[in-house]
Write a protein that holds these residues in place. Structure first.
Motif, short mmCIF file in Angstrom:
data_model
loop_
_atom_site.label_atom_id
_atom_site.label_comp_id
_atom_site.label_asym_id
_atom_site.label_seq_id
_atom_site.Cartn_x
_atom_site.Cartn_y
_atom_site.Cartn_z
N VAL A 320 35.74 48.14 33.70
CA VAL A 320 36.63 49.27 34.01
C VAL A 320 37.96 49.17 33.28
CG1 VAL A 320 35.69 49.90 36.27
CG2 VAL A 320 37.45 48.13 36.14
N GLY A 321 38.25 48.05 32.73
CA GLY A 321 39.51 47.92 32.00
C GLY A 321 39.71 46.47 31.59
N SER A 322 40.77 46.25 30.85
CA SER A 322 41.09 44.85 30.54
C SER A 322 42.59 44.73 30.38
CB SER A 322 40.37 44.38 29.29
OG SER A 322 40.89 45.07 28.19
N PHE A 325 45.18 39.13 31.36
CA PHE A 325 44.50 37.95 31.89
C PHE A 325 43.00 37.96 31.64
CE2 PHE A 325 48.19 38.36 34.85
CZ PHE A 325 48.89 37.29 34.31
N GLY A 326 42.46 39.13 31.32
CA GLY A 326 41.03 39.18 31.08
C GLY A 326 40.45 40.55 31.36
N THR A 327 39.12 40.57 31.46
CA THR A 327 38.40 41.83 31.62
C THR A 327 38.14 42.11 33.10
OG1 THR A 327 37.32 41.21 29.58
CG2 THR A 327 36.34 43.04 30.78
N PHE A 339 33.45 46.08 44.51
CA PHE A 339 34.55 45.14 44.28
C PHE A 339 34.98 45.20 42.82
CE2 PHE A 339 32.14 43.72 47.87
CZ PHE A 339 33.12 43.37 48.79
N ALA A 340 36.23 44.80 42.59
CA ALA A 340 36.68 44.65 41.20
C ALA A 340 36.64 43.16 40.90
CB ALA A 340 38.10 45.18 41.05
N VAL A 341 36.08 42.81 39.76
CA VAL A 341 35.97 41.39 39.39
C VAL A 341 36.77 41.15 38.12
CG1 VAL A 341 34.40 39.56 38.65
CG2 VAL A 341 33.71 41.16 40.45
N LEU A 370 49.11 45.61 49.20
CA LEU A 370 48.73 44.62 48.19
C LEU A 370 47.20 44.65 48.04
CD1 LEU A 370 50.95 41.65 49.43
CD2 LEU A 370 51.44 43.21 47.54
N VAL A 371 46.72 44.43 46.82
CA VAL A 371 45.26 44.42 46.63
C VAL A 371 44.73 43.08 47.15
CG1 VAL A 371 43.39 44.55 44.95
CG2 VAL A 371 45.46 45.86 44.57
N ASN A 372 43.82 43.18 48.11
CA ASN A 372 43.25 41.96 48.70
C ASN A 372 42.49 41.13 47.68
OD1 ASN A 372 43.90 41.92 51.37
ND2 ASN A 372 42.16 43.20 52.00
N ILE A 386 37.65 37.95 42.70
CA ILE A 386 37.02 39.13 43.31
C ILE A 386 38.06 39.86 44.16
CG2 ILE A 386 35.14 39.93 44.78
CD1 ILE A 386 33.79 37.17 44.20
N TYR A 387 38.30 41.13 43.84
CA TYR A 387 39.29 41.93 44.56
C TYR A 387 38.63 43.13 45.23
CZ TYR A 387 43.10 39.62 41.94
OH TYR A 387 43.99 38.73 41.40
N ASP A 388 39.32 43.70 46.21
CA ASP A 388 38.88 45.00 46.71
C ASP A 388 38.97 46.00 45.57
OD1 ASP A 388 38.31 44.23 49.24
OD2 ASP A 388 40.25 44.78 50.08
N TYR A 389 38.04 46.93 45.57
CA TYR A 389 38.03 47.93 44.49
C TYR A 389 38.82 49.16 44.94
CZ TYR A 389 36.31 50.92 40.79
OH TYR A 389 36.23 51.75 39.70
N LEU A 390 39.75 49.59 44.11
CA LEU A 390 40.56 50.77 44.44
C LEU A 390 40.06 51.93 43.59
CD1 LEU A 390 42.77 50.57 46.58
CD2 LEU A 390 42.40 48.37 45.54
N ALA A 391 39.41 52.87 44.27
CA ALA A 391 38.60 53.86 43.56
C ALA A 391 39.40 54.78 42.65
CB ALA A 391 37.81 54.67 44.57
N CYS A 439 56.43 39.09 38.64
CA CYS A 439 56.66 38.91 37.18
C CYS A 439 56.08 40.04 36.32
CB CYS A 439 56.07 37.62 36.62
SG CYS A 439 56.54 36.15 37.46
N ASN A 440 55.26 40.93 36.88
CA ASN A 440 54.64 41.93 36.02
C ASN A 440 54.44 43.25 36.77
OD1 ASN A 440 53.56 42.99 33.72
ND2 ASN A 440 51.63 41.84 33.81
N ILE A 441 55.52 43.72 37.44
CA ILE A 441 55.43 45.01 38.13
C ILE A 441 55.43 46.11 37.07
CG2 ILE A 441 56.80 46.65 39.53
CD1 ILE A 441 55.38 44.62 41.24
N SER A 444 50.40 50.05 35.70
CA SER A 444 48.97 49.72 35.67
C SER A 444 48.64 48.66 36.72
CB SER A 444 48.52 49.27 34.28
OG SER A 444 49.08 48.04 33.98
N ASN A 445 49.65 48.07 37.33
CA ASN A 445 49.39 47.13 38.42
C ASN A 445 49.62 47.77 39.78
OD1 ASN A 445 48.43 44.92 37.06
ND2 ASN A 445 50.47 44.08 36.63
N ILE A 446 49.79 49.09 39.82
CA ILE A 446 49.84 49.81 41.10
C ILE A 446 48.54 50.60 41.20
CG2 ILE A 446 51.12 51.49 42.52
CD1 ILE A 446 52.83 49.06 41.81
N SER A 457 48.60 45.06 42.48
CA SER A 457 47.59 44.06 42.08
C SER A 457 48.24 42.96 41.24
CB SER A 457 46.46 44.72 41.30
OG SER A 457 46.90 45.07 40.02
N ASP A 458 47.47 41.92 41.01
CA ASP A 458 47.87 40.82 40.11
C ASP A 458 49.02 39.95 40.63
OD1 ASP A 458 45.96 41.39 38.33
OD2 ASP A 458 47.26 42.00 36.69
N PHE A 459 49.39 40.07 41.91
CA PHE A 459 50.52 39.25 42.35
C PHE A 459 50.12 37.77 42.32
CE2 PHE A 459 48.63 38.52 46.45
CZ PHE A 459 47.90 39.68 46.68
#
Ligand SMILES: Nc1ncnc2c1ncn2[C@@H]1O[C@H](COP(=O)(O)OP(=O)(O)OP(=O)(O)O)[C@@H](O)[C@H]1O
Length: 603
Positions: A320-322, A325-327, A339-341, A370-372, A386-391, A439-441, A444-446, A457-459
């Motif tokens: 879904v994106g990259s 830190f990775g894909t 889930f988002a992996v 916050l993304v679980n 593994i994170y909760d997926y935010l549709a 450190c990275n607000i 794309s992290n909301i 996300s990414d906290f």
């Protein structure tokens, strides 16, 4: 004049002329120089600690007892990038009341001699690399109020003498390698698991984890809640303890036999694999040995092998994106749970043990905005979060990508996103222990759910993956356009650099433009400079995103004013996230809640 007299006079003259002040330094001053000699002062912050300067009370980080022969009262040198070790000479500062050396790069052991400083009230050594154990006679520090040794590499048992520190009010031993039973004695009985989180090998009542004997049977059972928690707990005699262990061993053995019988008869292989914190070793595939799955926030409703199979089958179609830190993949389970992996590209310099211990802390953080983080999987070839997926996807996509048919964000959506993001960030800064600097607000992290509720996300990842070694973030991890000037300059992220990024995010919500939009970059401005120019020219209408027709002047002014304060060039003048939140709640959400909620119910 005799030759001997001449030599003596010459010696006196040499000493007085060439080192007049060194004679004037008091014992505490000399001790500070001894302490300096074992520190690696990369930033030269201790440059005025000089033997020719007798006023050691004015040296950086030092304060003395008023009117008391210049006896050192506190050493205050946090965040100074100091390396090296704490010299045992510290024990000579017998009037020391506060030692704050947190968030440096100190290593070695905490010297036993420190316990000679019997007037010590506050000891902050958090965020260093200290190894070894806590000095066993720490109980001598009978005035100690605050003990913060978190985020080091300390190991061994927690000394029971801490229980004697009857003035101890704050104790943080989290994120270390302490092991064994936490003595349930004296003041130690009054601290709960928050003081010990991130020490996987600790057990005892405080962490609600029974200890085990060498046979593997529990010997410490959770105590019933009682009023006695604050007073020293009576411990059973060795004889009684022996009898108890014996009886429990026999009982336990019988229980194990019955259970293993039932286990083999009744439980399927799958159910066994579903155990939390289980190291999963697939027998059929020797390559997979060492695969590990950890889940947080309670068990996922799937067996470990189900999850691992799904993880292993992710491919390009699921991307879904990259990011840095990775894909990121979308993982759909058989029951359609999604889930988002995040597959982490970066090599991990530190040990898996440290990485997983820190992840456990991130996994324990739980807040609506916050993304679980739901789990972590170490496969032989990769590491996956593994994170909760935010549709709905990210705010960045909604604001700036027009490829899909996306709904437009109206003004009340934007206010809701601003408020929720502030709530999430304030939680990380002010409610988490240890606190988390993001450190990275950035947009794309909301991530947004179906109700337009934002989730950050990414906290915690920046610290975990960018600079595992240093315990402080000394490498710029954020994204250009959102970075505070001092963070860019020093590479040191703080809560106030997050506040700056949050201010940029507010501007992005208002303007609908990326902070690096060409329209102002080509004029040599960033979004902050551009907004300031328009505000000076009183061109409010040009600031607001044209697609956002329902913005009202009142809330717009508040948001712009807040954004200006958050992006102040001077970090000290920026508000804290708690202040930001308070202002948003008071000024933006309260005046006309009915309007806000009515327009919001359109979704
Ligand atoms: N939990 C999630 N649910 C849904 N989509 C997600 C989730 N996490 C990430 N994504 C998607 O994956 C994309 C990439 O995310 P990622 O966090 O890796 O990178 P980024 O935010 O663009 O950059 P950075 O690595 O600097 O944070 C995001 O823009 C988002 O669309």
């Amino acid at each position: 004049m005799e030759m001997g007299t001449v030599a003596w006079i010459s010696l006196v003259i040499i000493v007085t002329v060439f080192c007049p002040s060194s004679l004037a330094l008091t014992l505490d001053g000399m001790t500070l120089l001894e302490i300096k000699s074992t520190l690696n002062d990369t930033k030269n912050v201790l440059s005025n600690w000089q033997q020719f300067d007798e006023s050691h009370c004015a040296w950086t980080g030092i304060s003395c007892h008023p009117g008391d022969e210049q006896r050192v009262r506190s050493i205050n040198l946090p965040y100074m990038q100091l390396g090296g070790i704490i010299s045992p000479s510290i024990g000579k500062l017998s009037r020391l009341q506060r030692l704050a050396l947190h968030q440096n790069s100190l290593h070695g052991t905490i010297p036993n001699e420190l316990t000679n400083c019997t007037e010590l009230r506050a000891l902050y050594l958090r965020g260093n690399y200290f190894q070894g154990g806590i000095p066993s006679n720490i109980g001598n520090l009978s005035y100690l109020n605050i003990l913060d040794l978190s985020s080091n590499s300390l190991k061994g048992a927690i000394p029971s003498s801490i229980g004697r520190l009857s003035h101890l009010q704050i104790m943080n031993l989290s994120t270390n390698f302490f092991s064994g039973e936490i003595p349930d004695i004296g003041v130690l009985s009054t601290f709960d698991k928050n003081s010990f989180v991130g020490n996987v090998d600790l057990c005892g009542r405080q962490v609600q984890k029974p200890c085990r004997t060498s046979l593997g049977f529990p010997v410490v059972l959770p105590h019933a809640e009682s009023d006695e928690a604050a007073v020293p707990t009576k411990r059973p005699s060795h004889y009684m303890k022996g009898v108890l262990i014996g009886a429990m061993a026999i009982l336990g053995l019988a229980l194990v036999i019955i259970l293993s019988f039932l286990w083999t008869r009744l439980l399927s292989k799958k159910e066994r694999a579903a155990k939390r914190y289980t190291e999963v070793k697939k027998q059929a595939d020797p390559k997979a040995t060492g695969t590990k799955l950890i889940t947080f926030h309670g068990d996922l409703p799937y067996t470990s092998s189900e999850i691992i199979e799904k993880l292993e089958s992710l491919d390009e179609e699921d991307i879904v994106g990259s990011g840095g830190f990775g894909t990121v993949y979308r993982m759909v389970m058989n029951d359609c749970g999604t889930f988002a992996v995040k597959q982490i590209d970066r090599s991990c310099e530190g040990s898996d043990q440290v990485f997983e211990r820190e992840l456990e802390i991130l996994g324990s953080i739980n807040h609506i905005n916050l993304v679980n983080l739901r789990g972590y999987c170490r496969l032989p070839s990769s590491r996956l979060l593994i994170y909760d997926y935010l549709a709905i996807g990210s705010l960045d996509d909604l604001l700036h990508e027009n490829t899909r048919q996306r709904q437009l964000l109206n003004w009340s959506d934007r206010l809701k996103i601003a408020l929720g993001s502030a709530q999430g960030l304030a939680y990380l800064h002010h409610e988490c222990s240890p606190k988390v600097v993001h450190c990275n607000i950035k947009s794309s992290n909301i991530l947004l759910d179906e109700n337009m509720e934002p989730h950050i996300s990414d906290f915690g990842l920046a610290k975990l993956l960018v600079d595992e070694e240093a315990h402080v973030t000394t490498v710029v991890a954020g994204t250009f356009g959102y970075l505070a000037p001092e963070y860019l300059q020093s590479g040191r992220a703080t809560e106030k650099s997050d506040v700056y990024s949050f201010g940029v995010l507010l501007l992005e919500l208002v303007t609908g433009k990326r902070p690096t939009d060409p329209s102002f970059v080509k004029r040599g401005l960033n979004v902050v400079g551009w907004m300031n120019t328009l505000l000076r020219e009183n061109r409010l209408e040009d600031v607001v995103d044209k697609r956002c027709t329902d913005a009202d002047a009142g809330t717009l002014e508040v948001i712009l004013e807040l954004a200006a304060r958050c992006t102040d060039g001077n970090a000290d003048d920026r508000p804290s996230m708690n202040q930001v939140l308070q202002l948003l709640e008071q000024e933006v959400m309260s005046p006309c809640p009915s309007e806000f909620y009515e327009s919001h119910s359109d979704h």
